[in-house]
Design a protein around this motif. Structure first.
Motif, PDB file in Angstrom:
ATOM      1  N   ASP A 194       0.690  -1.147   0.253  1.00 10.79           N
ATOM      2  CA  ASP A 194       0.132  -0.076  -0.207  1.00 10.79           C
ATOM      3  C   ASP A 194       0.730   1.104   0.131  1.00 10.79           C
ATOM      4  O   ASP A 194       1.537   1.153   0.261  1.00 10.79           O
ATOM      5  CB  ASP A 194      -0.947  -0.124   1.095  1.00 10.79           C
ATOM      6  N   TRP A 195       0.836   2.385  -0.732  1.00  9.64           N
ATOM      7  CA  TRP A 195       1.696   3.256  -1.368  1.00  9.64           C
ATOM      8  C   TRP A 195       2.000   4.334   0.134  1.00  9.64           C
ATOM      9  O   TRP A 195       2.765   4.699   0.557  1.00  9.64           O
ATOM     10  CB  TRP A 195       0.925   4.118  -2.338  1.00  9.64           C
ATOM     11  N   THR A 196       0.465   4.188   0.523  1.00 10.67           N
ATOM     12  CA  THR A 196       0.353   4.855   2.072  1.00 10.67           C
ATOM     13  C   THR A 196       1.055   4.615   3.265  1.00 10.67           C
ATOM     14  O   THR A 196       0.788   5.229   4.269  1.00 10.67           O
ATOM     15  CB  THR A 196      -0.980   6.080   1.923  1.00 10.67           C
ATOM     16  N   ALA A 197       0.720   3.439   3.279  1.00 10.14           N
ATOM     17  CA  ALA A 197       1.361   2.600   3.974  1.00 10.14           C
ATOM     18  C   ALA A 197       2.517   2.051   4.176  1.00 10.14           C
ATOM     19  O   ALA A 197       2.828   1.030   5.714  1.00 10.14           O
ATOM     20  CB  ALA A 197      -0.483   1.386   4.712  1.00 10.14           C
ATOM     21  N   ALA A 198       3.017   1.602   3.351  1.00  9.48           N
ATOM     22  CA  ALA A 198       4.329   1.044   2.970  1.00  9.48           C
ATOM     23  C   ALA A 198       5.626   1.894   4.645  1.00  9.48           C
ATOM     24  O   ALA A 198       5.671   2.976   4.522  1.00  9.48           O
ATOM     25  CB  ALA A 198       4.396   0.893   2.098  1.00  9.48           C
ATOM     26  N   THR A 199       6.017   0.603   4.887  1.00 10.63           N
ATOM     27  CA  THR A 199       7.260   1.261   6.178  1.00 10.63           C
ATOM     28  C   THR A 199       8.889   0.904   5.538  1.00 10.63           C
ATOM     29  O   THR A 199       8.720   0.448   4.160  1.00 10.63           O
ATOM     30  CB  THR A 199       7.092  -0.083   7.315  1.00 10.63           C
ATOM     31  N   GLU A 200       9.618   1.908   6.361  1.00  2.92           N
ATOM     32  CA  GLU A 200      10.671   1.826   6.224  1.00  2.92           C
ATOM     33  C   GLU A 200      11.480  -0.066   5.747  1.00  2.92           C
ATOM     34  O   GLU A 200      12.236  -0.507   5.155  1.00  2.92           O
ATOM     35  CB  GLU A 200      11.665   2.532   7.026  1.00  2.92           C
ATOM     36  N   GLU A 201      11.289  -0.159   7.068  1.00  8.45           N
ATOM     37  CA  GLU A 201      11.358  -1.825   6.650  1.00  8.45           C
ATOM     38  C   GLU A 201      11.246  -2.524   5.375  1.00  8.45           C
ATOM     39  O   GLU A 201      12.113  -3.673   5.131  1.00  8.45           O
ATOM     40  CB  GLU A 201      11.214  -2.216   8.186  1.00  8.45           C
ATOM     41  N   GLN A 202       9.859  -2.466   5.396  1.00  9.92           N
ATOM     42  CA  GLN A 202       9.433  -3.116   3.698  1.00  9.92           C
ATOM     43  C   GLN A 202      10.767  -2.652   2.500  1.00  9.92           C
ATOM     44  O   GLN A 202      10.553  -3.684   1.677  1.00  9.92           O
ATOM     45  CB  GLN A 202       7.604  -2.957   3.728  1.00  9.92           C
ATOM     46  N   LEU A 203      10.760  -1.342   2.306  1.00  8.12           N
ATOM     47  CA  LEU A 203      11.152  -0.696   1.644  1.00  8.12           C
ATOM     48  C   LEU A 203      12.625  -1.597   1.391  1.00  8.12           C
ATOM     49  O   LEU A 203      13.691  -1.676   0.507  1.00  8.12           O
ATOM     50  CB  LEU A 203      10.910   0.548   1.722  1.00  8.12           C
ATOM     51  N   GLN A 204      13.655  -1.291   2.872  1.00  5.68           N
ATOM     52  CA  GLN A 204      14.798  -1.379   2.676  1.00  5.68           C
ATOM     53  C   GLN A 204      14.814  -3.307   2.798  1.00  5.68           C
ATOM     54  O   GLN A 204      15.854  -3.891   2.777  1.00  5.68           O
ATOM     55  CB  GLN A 204      15.030  -1.224   4.533  1.00  5.68           C
ATOM     56  N   ARG A 205      13.967  -4.048   3.114  1.00  5.29           N
ATOM     57  CA  ARG A 205      14.006  -5.458   3.160  1.00  5.29           C
ATOM     58  C   ARG A 205      14.422  -5.871   1.789  1.00  5.29           C
ATOM     59  O   ARG A 205      14.629  -7.047   0.760  1.00  5.29           O
ATOM     60  CB  ARG A 205      12.828  -6.558   3.318  1.00  5.29           C
ATOM     61  N   ILE A 206      13.536  -4.933   0.714  1.00  9.81           N
ATOM     62  CA  ILE A 206      13.547  -5.041  -0.629  1.00  9.81           C
ATOM     63  C   ILE A 206      14.538  -4.861  -1.361  1.00  9.81           C
ATOM     64  O   ILE A 206      15.279  -5.226  -2.290  1.00  9.81           O
ATOM     65  CB  ILE A 206      11.867  -4.418  -1.513  1.00  9.81           C
ATOM     66  N   GLY A 207      15.016  -3.692  -0.580  1.00  9.33           N
ATOM     67  CA  GLY A 207      15.762  -3.198  -1.460  1.00  9.33           C
ATOM     68  C   GLY A 207      16.919  -2.848  -3.173  1.00  9.33           C
ATOM     69  O   GLY A 207      17.151  -3.577  -3.570  1.00  9.33           O
ATOM     70  N   ALA A 208      15.821  -2.550  -3.532  1.00  8.53           N
ATOM     71  CA  ALA A 208      15.457  -2.288  -5.164  1.00  8.53           C
ATOM     72  C   ALA A 208      16.303  -1.315  -5.572  1.00  8.53           C
ATOM     73  O   ALA A 208      16.499  -0.568  -5.301  1.00  8.53           O
ATOM     74  CB  ALA A 208      14.403  -1.310  -5.281  1.00  8.53           C
ATOM     75  N   ASP A 209      17.104  -1.817  -6.517  1.00  9.40           N
ATOM     76  CA  ASP A 209      18.315  -0.986  -7.204  1.00  9.40           C
ATOM     77  C   ASP A 209      17.418  -0.318  -8.697  1.00  9.40           C
ATOM     78  O   ASP A 209      17.857   0.814  -8.739  1.00  9.40           O
ATOM     79  CB  ASP A 209      18.927  -2.121  -8.168  1.00  9.40           C
TER      80      ASP A 209
END
Length: 330
Positions: free
Chosen positions: A227-242
């Motif tokens: 969810d774009w408004t509820a994504a956590t920093e932990e989730q984004l860091q775990r994905i670690g997208a290039d």
């Protein structure tokens, strides 16, 4: 060359029969508008030769092809396509039994709310997707493939180095055409499909599996609720997208704000040494909405460049819509 290898076009040119058959096949499996099929070549061949050979070949590359048995286009579409073939055959040559047998098979079949569309890649492989027959279904537009997703997939095929060996996050993956194409053809190390609508996620997971992609395959593939408004920093860091991609996500002013905030976090939450490449592809249906998206990007300090180079045409879709691909920079 023998006549069977060349077909005379309406303007007198000689074209390869294999190219005409390929056009019919590509358009059939993508369920393109019937008016876009190369009917004039068939009509010219019937006028010149009074033979059903080309119709038989078209039938074998479409309704009788193994891909149609496994992932059939909608019953209604096949019925209309076969009716068009019969209409032209009736005016030009003797009846072809296989053609009428194929029509009989679909005349009594019930229409369904879902169908399969298959998009043929340059190497001959197919990306087959379960899609909704309706453009809007279950309260979402995410159950069909839209023009920007097809364009971004074509761009990816021409820029494979952008994805090779990298971790790719796709926002608003929909039914999965762009991501599956990249996984099949561009050699990413890891690919994360994402969406937030429950119906879309169910269809997306099914399509990813349908095309043989799992967490055990190469590339490693996962499907996440994001969810774009509820994504956590932990989730984004775990994905670690290039690399972060999105296609046809700028269509509703009510959701653009959340998208821009998320893109800002992605661009600024990474280490300065390894900034992700962010690509957003949009079909511009409402200029005001699209301009508003760009204005919100500017307010967040995000600049963009338009990627307007030519791309090779791989998939059949209307080129009349205005589609723009941009790369974002913080």
């Amino acid at each position: 060359m023998e006549r069977s290898e060349r077909i005379q076009s309406p303007d007198g040119r000689r074209v390869k029969k294999t190219d005409i058959l390929r056009d019919f096949q590509v358009s059939f499996f993508a369920m393109s508008r019937l008016a876009s099929f190369p009917w004039t070549f068939l009509e010219k061949d019937l006028d010149n030769n009074k033979s059903s050979d080309l119709i038989s070949d078209i039938l074998n590359q479409t309704c009788l092809h193994s891909l149609c048995r496994k992932f059939p286009p909608s019953v209604r579409f096949r019925r209309l396509f076969l009716s068009e073939l019969i209409r032209r055959e009736a005016a030009g040559c003797d009846p072809l039994d296989e053609l009428y047998d194929a029509l009989a098979e679909v005349v009594g079949a019930a229409d369904t709310a879902e169908c399969y569309k298959s998009y043929l890649l340059p190497g001959g492989e197919a990306v087959s997707l379960s899609e909704s027959v309706a453009l809007i279904s279950e309260g979402t537009t995410g159950l069909v493939t839209w023009e920007a997703a097809l364009y971004l997939a074509e761009w990816a095929l021409d820029h494979r180095q952008t994805f090779a060996g990298r971790t790719v996050l796709e926002l608003g993956s929909g039914v999965g055409l762009t991501g599956i194409t990249i996984c099949r053809s561009c050699s990413p190390n890891r690919f994360v499909f994402s969406d937030c609508h429950s119906s879309v996620l169910r269809r997306l997971r099914a399509n990813v599996q349908l095309n043989g992609l799992t967490e055990e395959t190469s590339p490693t593939v996962s499907v996440e609720e994001l969810d774009w408004t509820a994504a956590t920093e932990e989730q984004l860091q775990r994905i670690g997208a290039d690399v972060v991609i999105a296609a046809d996500v700028v269509y509703d002013p009510d959701v653009v704000g959340g998208l821009v905030k998320l893109l800002s976090r992605i661009l600024r939450g990474s280490s300065p040494e390894v900034l992700p490449e962010v690509l957003v592809c949009s079909t511009i249906r409402n200029q005001e909405t699209y301009d508003g998206f760009k204005q919100q990007l500017e307010k967040e300090g995000i600049s963009h460049e338009v990627m307007d180079g030519p791309v090779r045409r791989v998939f059949p879709y209307s080129r009349l819509s205005s589609v723009q691909l941009i790369r974002l920079h913080s």
